[in-house]
Design a protein around this motif. Structure first.
Motif, PDB file in Angstrom:
ATOM      1  N   SER A  81      68.297  17.742 -10.823  1.00 24.30           N
ATOM      2  CA  SER A  81      70.133  17.878 -11.204  1.00 24.30           C
ATOM      3  C   SER A  81      70.849  17.392  -9.987  1.00 24.30           C
ATOM      4  O   SER A  81      72.338  17.203 -10.046  1.00 24.30           O
ATOM      5  CB  SER A  81      70.471  19.415 -12.012  1.00 24.30           C
ATOM      6  N   GLU A  82      70.234  17.386  -9.302  1.00 24.61           N
ATOM      7  CA  GLU A  82      70.630  17.013  -7.691  1.00 24.61           C
ATOM      8  C   GLU A  82      71.587  15.718  -7.411  1.00 24.61           C
ATOM      9  O   GLU A  82      70.506  14.764  -7.817  1.00 24.61           O
ATOM     10  CB  GLU A  82      69.133  17.236  -6.566  1.00 24.61           C
ATOM     11  N   GLY A  83      72.173  15.796  -6.811  1.00 18.46           N
ATOM     12  CA  GLY A  83      73.706  14.669  -7.209  1.00 18.46           C
ATOM     13  C   GLY A  83      73.426  13.744  -8.215  1.00 18.46           C
ATOM     14  O   GLY A  83      73.592  11.780  -8.066  1.00 18.46           O
ATOM     15  N   LEU A  84      73.498  13.546  -9.566  1.00 18.94           N
ATOM     16  CA  LEU A  84      73.136  13.144 -10.596  1.00 18.94           C
ATOM     17  C   LEU A  84      75.098  13.189 -11.064  1.00 18.94           C
ATOM     18  O   LEU A  84      75.431  14.407 -11.252  1.00 18.94           O
ATOM     19  CB  LEU A  84      72.955  13.507 -11.596  1.00 18.94           C
ATOM     20  N   ALA A  85      75.198  12.525 -12.220  1.00 21.56           N
ATOM     21  CA  ALA A  85      76.301  13.042 -12.808  1.00 21.56           C
ATOM     22  C   ALA A  85      75.949  13.918 -13.748  1.00 21.56           C
ATOM     23  O   ALA A  85      74.740  13.819 -14.137  1.00 21.56           O
ATOM     24  CB  ALA A  85      76.321  11.186 -13.287  1.00 21.56           C
ATOM     25  N   PRO A  86      77.000  14.181 -14.124  1.00 19.89           N
ATOM     26  CA  PRO A  86      77.338  15.226 -14.942  1.00 19.89           C
ATOM     27  C   PRO A  86      76.750  14.665 -16.585  1.00 19.89           C
ATOM     28  O   PRO A  86      74.885  15.528 -17.144  1.00 19.89           O
ATOM     29  CB  PRO A  86      78.452  15.810 -16.218  1.00 19.89           C
ATOM     30  N   MET A 136      67.982  16.646 -18.699  1.00 14.70           N
ATOM     31  CA  MET A 136      67.353  18.407 -19.316  1.00 14.70           C
ATOM     32  C   MET A 136      67.069  18.061 -20.733  1.00 14.70           C
ATOM     33  O   MET A 136      65.754  18.607 -20.733  1.00 14.70           O
ATOM     34  CB  MET A 136      68.670  19.013 -19.852  1.00 14.70           C
ATOM     35  N   ASP A 137      67.711  17.038 -21.315  1.00  9.65           N
ATOM     36  CA  ASP A 137      66.595  16.738 -22.680  1.00  9.65           C
ATOM     37  C   ASP A 137      65.141  16.287 -22.319  1.00  9.65           C
ATOM     38  O   ASP A 137      64.233  16.889 -23.460  1.00  9.65           O
ATOM     39  CB  ASP A 137      67.856  15.605 -23.072  1.00  9.65           C
ATOM     40  N   ALA A 138      65.569  15.480 -20.861  1.00  2.00           N
ATOM     41  CA  ALA A 138      63.750  14.413 -20.925  1.00  2.00           C
ATOM     42  C   ALA A 138      63.295  15.921 -20.735  1.00  2.00           C
ATOM     43  O   ALA A 138      61.861  16.350 -21.134  1.00  2.00           O
ATOM     44  CB  ALA A 138      63.453  14.003 -19.744  1.00  2.00           C
ATOM     45  N   VAL A 139      63.750  17.017 -19.863  1.00  2.10           N
ATOM     46  CA  VAL A 139      62.249  17.983 -19.137  1.00  2.10           C
ATOM     47  C   VAL A 139      62.487  19.596 -21.081  1.00  2.10           C
ATOM     48  O   VAL A 139      60.861  19.563 -20.842  1.00  2.10           O
ATOM     49  CB  VAL A 139      63.041  19.142 -18.466  1.00  2.10           C
ATOM     50  N   ARG A 140      62.927  19.396 -21.377  1.00  4.67           N
ATOM     51  CA  ARG A 140      63.062  20.134 -22.840  1.00  4.67           C
ATOM     52  C   ARG A 140      61.687  19.359 -24.019  1.00  4.67           C
ATOM     53  O   ARG A 140      61.165  19.876 -24.447  1.00  4.67           O
ATOM     54  CB  ARG A 140      64.793  19.935 -23.939  1.00  4.67           C
ATOM     55  N   GLN A 141      62.166  17.870 -24.064  1.00  6.80           N
ATOM     56  CA  GLN A 141      60.781  17.116 -24.823  1.00  6.80           C
ATOM     57  C   GLN A 141      59.508  17.453 -24.034  1.00  6.80           C
ATOM     58  O   GLN A 141      58.717  18.136 -24.626  1.00  6.80           O
ATOM     59  CB  GLN A 141      61.433  15.702 -24.382  1.00  6.80           C
ATOM     60  N   LEU A 142      59.847  17.248 -22.478  1.00  3.85           N
ATOM     61  CA  LEU A 142      58.289  17.250 -22.122  1.00  3.85           C
ATOM     62  C   LEU A 142      57.669  18.917 -22.367  1.00  3.85           C
ATOM     63  O   LEU A 142      56.553  18.815 -21.840  1.00  3.85           O
ATOM     64  CB  LEU A 142      58.049  16.541 -20.690  1.00  3.85           C
ATOM     65  N   SER A 143      58.106  19.943 -22.063  1.00  5.01           N
ATOM     66  CA  SER A 143      57.943  21.156 -22.359  1.00  5.01           C
ATOM     67  C   SER A 143      57.131  21.071 -23.336  1.00  5.01           C
ATOM     68  O   SER A 143      56.523  21.811 -23.498  1.00  5.01           O
ATOM     69  CB  SER A 143      59.209  21.886 -22.121  1.00  5.01           C
ATOM     70  N   ALA A 144      57.406  20.827 -24.770  1.00  2.00           N
ATOM     71  CA  ALA A 144      56.581  21.071 -25.753  1.00  2.00           C
ATOM     72  C   ALA A 144      54.807  20.974 -25.646  1.00  2.00           C
ATOM     73  O   ALA A 144      54.035  21.427 -26.136  1.00  2.00           O
ATOM     74  CB  ALA A 144      57.008  20.237 -26.683  1.00  2.00           C
ATOM     75  N   HIS A 145      54.663  20.217 -24.386  1.00  2.00           N
ATOM     76  CA  HIS A 145      52.945  19.389 -23.698  1.00  2.00           C
ATOM     77  C   HIS A 145      52.653  19.811 -22.993  1.00  2.00           C
ATOM     78  O   HIS A 145      51.403  20.057 -22.723  1.00  2.00           O
ATOM     79  CB  HIS A 145      53.095  17.793 -24.095  1.00  2.00           C
ATOM     80  N   THR A 146      53.781  20.332 -22.186  1.00  2.36           N
ATOM     81  CA  THR A 146      52.871  20.892 -20.927  1.00  2.36           C
ATOM     82  C   THR A 146      53.914  22.200 -20.532  1.00  2.36           C
ATOM     83  O   THR A 146      54.939  22.157 -20.479  1.00  2.36           O
ATOM     84  CB  THR A 146      52.911  19.585 -19.797  1.00  2.36           C
ATOM     85  N   THR A 147      53.557  23.356 -18.793  1.00  6.39           N
ATOM     86  CA  THR A 147      53.972  23.516 -18.604  1.00  6.39           C
ATOM     87  C   THR A 147      55.336  23.979 -18.096  1.00  6.39           C
ATOM     88  O   THR A 147      55.099  22.669 -16.584  1.00  6.39           O
ATOM     89  CB  THR A 147      53.148  24.471 -18.059  1.00  6.39           C
ATOM     90  N   VAL A 148      56.268  23.881 -17.289  1.00  3.00           N
ATOM     91  CA  VAL A 148      56.779  23.314 -16.223  1.00  3.00           C
ATOM     92  C   VAL A 148      57.456  24.607 -15.535  1.00  3.00           C
ATOM     93  O   VAL A 148      57.933  26.093 -16.003  1.00  3.00           O
ATOM     94  CB  VAL A 148      58.471  23.352 -17.055  1.00  3.00           C
ATOM     95  N   GLN A 159      69.160  24.332  -9.262  1.00  2.00           N
ATOM     96  CA  GLN A 159      71.111  25.385  -8.431  1.00  2.00           C
ATOM     97  C   GLN A 159      71.686  25.616  -9.782  1.00  2.00           C
ATOM     98  O   GLN A 159      72.590  26.167  -9.290  1.00  2.00           O
ATOM     99  CB  GLN A 159      70.975  24.506  -7.506  1.00  2.00           C
ATOM    100  N   ASN A 160      72.041  24.701 -10.069  1.00  2.00           N
ATOM    101  CA  ASN A 160      72.703  24.492 -11.717  1.00  2.00           C
ATOM    102  C   ASN A 160      72.209  25.427 -12.382  1.00  2.00           C
ATOM    103  O   ASN A 160      71.211  25.503 -13.059  1.00  2.00           O
ATOM    104  CB  ASN A 160      72.833  22.985 -11.927  1.00  2.00           C
ATOM    105  N   PHE A 161      72.719  26.750 -12.410  1.00  2.00           N
ATOM    106  CA  PHE A 161      72.770  27.584 -13.369  1.00  2.00           C
ATOM    107  C   PHE A 161      72.741  27.362 -14.657  1.00  2.00           C
ATOM    108  O   PHE A 161      72.016  28.110 -15.661  1.00  2.00           O
ATOM    109  CB  PHE A 161      73.704  29.350 -12.389  1.00  2.00           C
ATOM    110  N   THR A 162      74.013  26.614 -14.793  1.00  2.24           N
ATOM    111  CA  THR A 162      73.716  26.099 -16.609  1.00  2.24           C
ATOM    112  C   THR A 162      72.254  25.506 -17.300  1.00  2.24           C
ATOM    113  O   THR A 162      71.923  25.994 -18.283  1.00  2.24           O
ATOM    114  CB  THR A 162      74.540  25.568 -16.872  1.00  2.24           C
TER     115      THR A 162
END
Lengths: 235, 504
Positions: free
Chosen positions: A162-167, A174-186, A191-194
Motif C-alpha cells: 500500500s506504500e505511496g498509493l492513494a486510498p 487489497m481486493d487483488a491480494v484477497r482474490q489471489l489468496s484463494a490460490h496461494t499462501t501470502v 504498515q497500514n494496520f487497517t
C-alpha cells in the motif's frame, strides 16, 4: 492446517549490524499472515532472509518441509516463492509483457496462467505492450504482484503493497491480494494496520529484530494493549 | 510529438549543436573531403564501439569497471596475429593450456569433498592459500625454461619461420613431461574454485562425464602436439582469407575464454565490493600487458596482411567494381578510401545490430536488460543471475578481442595499442550513459567523428566560423576534443545521453 513456511530463530547480519536477533514465525498453508512491527523493526530483512537475499547466519527456515536456509536466492525462489518487494522493483525499461515473461520458470508459464492473472488485474491486459516505466504507481504495484503470480508459486512474500498509493488504489490492491489468496499462501508486510487486519488470518509482530508475539488476527484486533505497545497506533 | 521531444531533449540538442558546429567549421570544405572525414570517423567509431559495448554492458549489469578491457583488445590482436602468421606458437602452447584446464575441471568436480572435510572459514582460507602456493609451484616447474621467444621469433608467414621449426620447438618428450606437470598444477586450481559450502553447490554433471571431458581435452592437447609440424605446414599453406578468418575466430574465442576465466576466478568472489574489483582489473590490465610483452616482445609488429578482398593495389571506381576487382581502396566522390576500413565499419554496424537483436529478442537479452536495472530482483525471480554475469563478461571480452583482431591490419599490433581504445571507450560509455547499449553506440560515433574532424583540423586547418582566416589546431586539440565533448554532455546531462543510473 500444516505450515508451508517455518522460520525458527534466525539471526541476520548486514555488514556489522545485527539486524535480526531471533525471528521465528509460521505461515499456515492457504493463509494470509501479516508481519507487523514499527519502521526499522526488521520486517523487510525477514523477508529477504527467507529468500536468501540477506542470508541468515544462524537459525533454520523450512519451506514445504525442506530446509532452505543457506541456499542461493535464485534456488530458493525457484522452489516456489514469489517476491513482491518494497518499492515494487518492476523493470521500468522493459514492457509490461516482458516484466511478466521474465518471471517464467518454464516456457508457457505465462500463457498457462494469463487468464487467472488478467482476471485479477484486468488493467494489465490493456497495458501489455507499454513500457512498464509509463505505468502509474498503482499499476506498477499490480504488475509487481502479477509478476509473482506467473510461475506456480506456493508462497508470496509481499512487502508494503500500500506504500505511496492513494486510498482508492489501496482498496484495489487489497481486493487483488484477497482474490489471489484463494490460490496461494501470502506472507504480508504492511504498515497500514487497517489493511493488514482486514486481510490477514494470522500475524507475527517483530520488535527491534526479534519476533515477540504471534497469533490469530481476530484476537489481535481486540487486544488494544498489544497494538499500542508494539505498533504504536490505534485502530 | 511533445512527449518525444521531452524525452529526447538532451540527445536532440546535442545532435543539433554537433551538426551546426560541424557545418560552421567546415564551410567551404568540399563534399569529398567531408565524406572521407566522416568515413574515417566511422572507422574509429566502429573500433571504439567494439570495446565500449562490452564495457558498458559489464558496468551496467555488474557495476564492474573493467580496466582490463583494453588489455583484452590487445590480447585479441596478438592471438589473431599469431594465428595468422605464426601458428607454431599456438600449436606449442595450446596443449599446455588444455592440460591445465583438464586438471582444473576434473578437480573442481571433486573439490567439494575436500572442502567438506575442512570446516570453518579461517581454516578454509588457509587451505586456499596453500593450494594457491602449490599450484604456483607446480606451474612454475612445468613452464620453466619453455622456449617462448624462439617459438615466437618474428612473425614470418612462411614454413620454418625465422628460427627453424625444429630448433624453436622442444622435443615431444619434454612437452609431454610439461603437460603432465600442468595437469597436476591444474588440480589445486580446480580445488580452489570448487564450491566451499553446501549452499553454493551447483547442479553437477555426473562425475564420469566430467572425467571423460577432462580426458578428452587432454587427448585433444596431445593430438595438437603430435600434429604440430604437419599442422603448421598445412595451415601456412592455406590462403590468406582462410587464415584471416581463423585469426578472427581464435582471437575472439581467446578473448571470450579469458573474460570468462577472469569473471569466475577474480571478479565473482568480490561482488558487492567494487573497489576490490576495480583494483583487481587495473592490476590485471598491467599484468596482461607485461605478459604480452614477455611472450610476444616489446617491439611492435607492422600491420597484418589484410584478406585478399582488400589486397590489390589499385583504386576501384565504385563500390560495385570493388567486388570484382578487390582493390585496396575505392573511389568515394573522387577521393580514395581504403576498402579495409569500409569492412571495419560494416563489421562494427553488424556487431551493433547482432548484439542489439540479442538484447531485444532473446530471453537472456531480456534478463540482461532487467539485470542492468536491478539484478537482485532478477535473482529473486529464481534466475541464476551469476551465470548471466559470466556470459556477459565473456561476451564483452570477446567483442573487445574481435576489435583487436580487426584493428591489426589497420593499426599494426603493439603492446600499447589498447591504451587509446580503452580511454576512448570509457569516455564514450560515460557520454552515452553508463550501462546503456545504444548510448555506447552514440557515444562512440560522436567520439570517432570528433577525432576524425579534430585530425583534419590539425592537418589542414579550417575556416574559422566568423572570419575568413584559416585556423590550424595543435595536435593536442584533436586529442582533447573527445574529453571536451564529454564535459559538455555531462554538463547538460550528468548521467550521459541515455543514462538512467545515478540520475534518479
Amino acid at each position: 492446517m500444516t505450515n508451508i513456511l517455518e522460520v525458527n530463530d534466525i539471526h541476520t547480519f548486514i555488514g556489522q549490524f545485527h539486524i535480526l536477533e531471533g525471528v521465528s514465525l509460521q505461515v499456515p498453508r492457504g493463509s494470509i499472515t501479516a508481519l507487523l512491527g514499527r519502521n526499522g523493526a526488521g520486517k523487510t530483512t525477514t523477508l529477504k532472509s527467507i529468500l536468501g537475499l540477506t542470508p541468515p547466519s544462524s537459525g533454520t527456515i523450512a519451506f514445504g518441509g525442506q530446509e532452505i536456509q543457506g541456499q542461493l536466492a535464485h534456488k530458493i525462489a525457484s522452489q516456489g516463492i514469489g517476491y513482491v518487494p518494497e518499492h515494487r522493483a518492476i523493470f521500468t525499461s522493459l514492457s509490461v509483457e516482458e516484466n511478466l515473461r521474465i518471471a517464467e520458470r518454464k516456457r508457457g508459464d505465462l500463457a498457462e496462467r494469463s487468464d487467472f492473472i488478467f482476471d485479477i488485474f484486468p488493467d494489465l491486459e490493456r497495458l501489455i505492450k507499454l513500457p512498464a516505466g509509463n505505468l502509474s504507481g498503482g499499476q506498477q504495484q499490480m504488475l509487481a504482484i502479477a509478476r509473482a503470480l506467473v510461475p506456480d508459486n506456493q508462497l508470496l512474500l509481499i512487502d508494503e503493497p500500500s506504500e505511496g498509493l492513494a486510498p482508492v488504489i489501496i482498496e484495489q490492491v487489497m481486493d487483488a491480494v484477497r482474490q489471489l489468496s484463494a490460490h496461494t499462501t501470502v506472507l504480508l508486510v504492511e504498515q497500514n494496520f487497517t489493511m493488514a487486519s482486514n486481510l490477514a488470518d494470522r500475524y507475527t509482530i517483530i520488535e527491534a529484530g526479534s519476533s515477540v508475539k504471534n497469533g490469530r488476527m481476530a484476537d489481535l484486533v481486540e487486544d488494544e494493549e498489544t497494538i499500542r505497545r508494539y505498533l504504536g497506533a490505534t485502530t | 510529438m511533445i512527449r518525444f521531444w521531452k524525452r529526447n531533449q538532451a540527445l536532440l540538442v546535442a545532435l543539433a549543436v554537433t551538426v551546426v558546429g560541424i557545418l560552421l567549421v567546415t564551410r567551404g570544405v568540399e563534399p569529398k573531403v567531408w565524406v572521407s572525414i566522416l568515413l574515417s570517423g566511422a572507422t574509429l567509431a566502429a573500433l571504439y564501439f567494439l570495446v565500449a559495448s562490452g564495457l558498458s554492458l559489464i558496468f551496467g549489469l555488474m557495476d564492474v569497471l573493467n580496466f582490463a578491457h583494453g588489455a583484452i583488445f590487445v590480447l585479441g590482436a596478438y592471438v589473431g596475429l599469431s594465428t595468422f602468421a605464426n601458428p607454431r606458437l599456438l600449436f606449442n602452447t595450446l596443449p599446455l593450456f588444455l592440460a591445465v584446464t583438464s586438471g582444473a575441471l576434473i578437480a573442481e568436480r571433486f573439490g567439494m569433498f575436500l572442502w567438506r572435510r575442512v570446516p570453518g572459514k579461517e581454516r578454509q582460507q588457509i587451505l586456499w592459500w596453500v593450494l594457491l602456493a602449490v599450484a604456483t609451484g607446480i606451474l612454475i616447474l612445468g613452464l620453466r625454461g619453455f622456449p617462448i621467444r624462439p617459438l615466437n621469433a618474428f612473425n614470418v608467414t612462411a614454413v620454418g619461420g625465422a628460427v627453424p621449426t625444429e630448433e624453436a620447438q622442444e622435443p615431444l618428450g619434454v612437452m609431454i613431461r610439461r603437460m603432465v606437470l600442468l595437469v597436476l598444477g591444474g588440480v589445486p586450481l580446480g580445488l580452489m574454485t570448487a564450491p566451499k559450502e553446501r549452499r553454493e553447490e551447483r547442479p553437477r554433471q555426473p562425475a564420469w562425464r566430467m572425467v571423460a571431458f577432462g580426458a578428452a581435452l587432454l587427448g585433444l592437447g596431445y593430438l595438437i602436439l603430435i600434429l604440430r609440424n604437419p599442422g603448421e605446414t598445412f595451415f601456412l599453406n592455406l590462403s590468406v582469407d582462410i587464415r584471416f578468418l581463423a585469426a578472427l575466430l581464435f582471437g575472439t574465442l581467446a578473448g571470450g575464454l579469458i573474460g570468462m576465466a577472469i569473471e569466475i576466478v577474480l571478479i565473482r568472489p568480490f561482488y558487492g565490493n567494487p573497489v576490490t574489483q576495480l583494483v583487481l582489473t587495473l592490476g590485471l590490465s598491467i599484468a596482461f600487458i607485461d605478459v604480452i610483452e614477455g611472450v610476444w616482445g616489446e617491439e611492435g609488429n607492422p600491420p597484418m596482411q589484410p584478406p585478399s578482398f582488400f589486397a590489390e593495389s589499385c583504386r576501384s571506381p565504385t563500390l560495385w567494381a570493388w567486388f570484382s576487382e578487390n582493390c585496396g581502396s575505392v573511389n568515394v566522390l573522387g577521393r580514395a578510401f581504403p576498402t579495409y576500413r569500409l569492412f571495419i565499419i560494416a563489421l562494427g554496424v553488424g556487431v551493433f545490430v547482432a548484439v542489439g537483436v540479442l538484447l531485444r529478442r532473446s530471453r537472456i537479452g531480456m534478463i540482461i536488460r532487467a539485470g542492468v536495472q536491478d539484478s537482485e530482483m532478477v535473482e529473486a525471480l529464481g534466475i541464476n543471475v551469476r551465470q548471466v554475469f559470466t556470459f556477459v563478461f565473456a561476451l564483452g571480452s570477446a567483442l573487445a578481442a574481435l576489435g583487436g583482431v580487426i584493428a591489426a591490419p589497420f593499426l599494426g599490433v603493439y603492446p600499447a595499442m589498447g591504451n587509446t581504445f580503452q580511454l576512448q571507450a570509457f569516455i564514450a560509455v560515460v557520454i552515452g550513459g553508463m550501462g546503456s547499449y545504444p548510448g555506447a553506440a552514440v557515444g562512440t560515433l560522436l567520439l570517432g567523428l570528433a577525432r576524425a574532424f579534430g585530425n583534419y583540423f590539425v592537418a589542414a586547418g579550417i575556416n574559422s566560423p566568423f572570419s575568413e582566416a584559416v585556423v590550424r589546431g595543435s595536435p593536442a586539440i584533436a586529442k582533447a576534443s573527445t574529453v571536451l565533448i564529454m564535459a559538455i554532455v555531462l554538463l547538460l546531462r550528468p548521467a550521459g545521453i541515455f543514462g538512467k543510473k545515478g540520475s534518479s
